[in-house]
Enzyme design. Structure first.
Site, PDB file in Angstrom:
ATOM      1  N   GLU A  65       0.840  -1.202   0.000  1.00  0.00           N
ATOM      2  CA  GLU A  65       0.000   0.000   0.000  1.00  0.00           C
ATOM      3  C   GLU A  65       0.877   1.255   0.000  1.00  0.00           C
ATOM      4  OE1 GLU A  65      -3.112  -0.360  -0.426  1.00  0.00           O
ATOM      5  OE2 GLU A  65      -3.676  -2.299   0.414  1.00  0.00           O
ATOM      6  N   CYS A 127      -6.694  -1.074   9.415  1.00  0.00           N
ATOM      7  CA  CYS A 127      -5.333  -1.120   8.849  1.00  0.00           C
ATOM      8  C   CYS A 127      -4.961   0.218   8.211  1.00  0.00           C
ATOM      9  CB  CYS A 127      -5.200  -2.234   7.814  1.00  0.00           C
ATOM     10  SG  CYS A 127      -5.107  -3.885   8.500  1.00  0.00           S
ATOM     11  N   HIS A 146      -0.586  -5.595   3.052  1.00  0.00           N
ATOM     12  CA  HIS A 146      -1.779  -6.422   3.267  1.00  0.00           C
ATOM     13  C   HIS A 146      -1.461  -7.822   2.761  1.00  0.00           C
ATOM     14  CE1 HIS A 146      -4.971  -3.139   3.807  1.00  0.00           C
ATOM     15  NE2 HIS A 146      -5.061  -3.969   4.837  1.00  0.00           N
TER      16      HIS A 146
END
Length: 196
Positions: A65, A127, A146
């Protein structure tokens, strides 16, 4: 994410050039507790890099991410709580970017049997919220990975090896080859070795 994945990672370490100290701490799916703990990590340890590892039950690949979002947190956590107005830090920028170029890391990482992809949308849940907090406190010195659930095709040993390779690449990306790393369940801190 299953703690046994981090146990695998702790067995592997990060390689000969890196002094590694591994610790695990599971962050609950709880906005308030995550905020308290992440703030404490940055205030108490002042790490050079924090790598958050969170499980995405819908994921079919490991997802790197790039950014965390400040707004849009509308889903309740395990305590039926969500941030007021759906905002992580009122008055802060809408998006914070990691200082780690996830696209570059993604291009360089190759782990047989595991797909690794790049994303700019971490999902507006705990998250993403935790990641945004770390990006804020660490001035961009954070990352979020993730991971999919463990399965026959993705056992803890393979996921641990994949995380090792990814974190090594992240360390290369930030240009700090010698670190002591402290791994936390859902949060991995990388600290400089003593004397550096």
């Amino acid at each position: 994410m299953k703690p046994r994945t981090l146990v695998e990672l702790s067995k592997l370490g990060l390689g000969n050039e890196t002094v590694v100290q591994l610790r695990t701490l599971e962050l609950p799916v709880d906005y308030r507790e995550a905020k308290r703990r992440v703030t404490g990590i940055w205030e108490d340890h002042q790490p050079q890099l924090v790598v958050h590892v969170g499980m995405d039950t819908a994921a079919k690949a490991i997802i790197l991410e790039q950014s965390g979002k400040n707004q849009g947190y509308r889903d309740a956590d395990i305590r039926s709580f969500w941030p007021e107005g759906g905002v992580c830090l009122p008055g802060s920028p809408d998006v914070l970017e990691s200082g780690v170029c996830m696209k570059a890391v993604c291009k360089r990482v190759a782990v047989e049997g595991v797909d690794v992809i790049f994303s700019r949308d971490a999902g507006r849940y705990v998250c993403d919220y935790t990641y945004y907090l770390s990006l804020h406190h660490g001035k961009g010195c954070a990352a979020l990975i993730h991971v999919p659930p463990l399965s026959r095709g993705l056992p803890a040993s393979l996921l641990g090896r994949a995380l090792r390779v990814i974190i090594q690449e992240m360390l290369e990306e930030v240009g700090k080859p010698k670190h002591r790393a402290q791994f936390e369940e859902n949060s991995t801190m990388v600290l400089p070795a003593k004397g550096n």
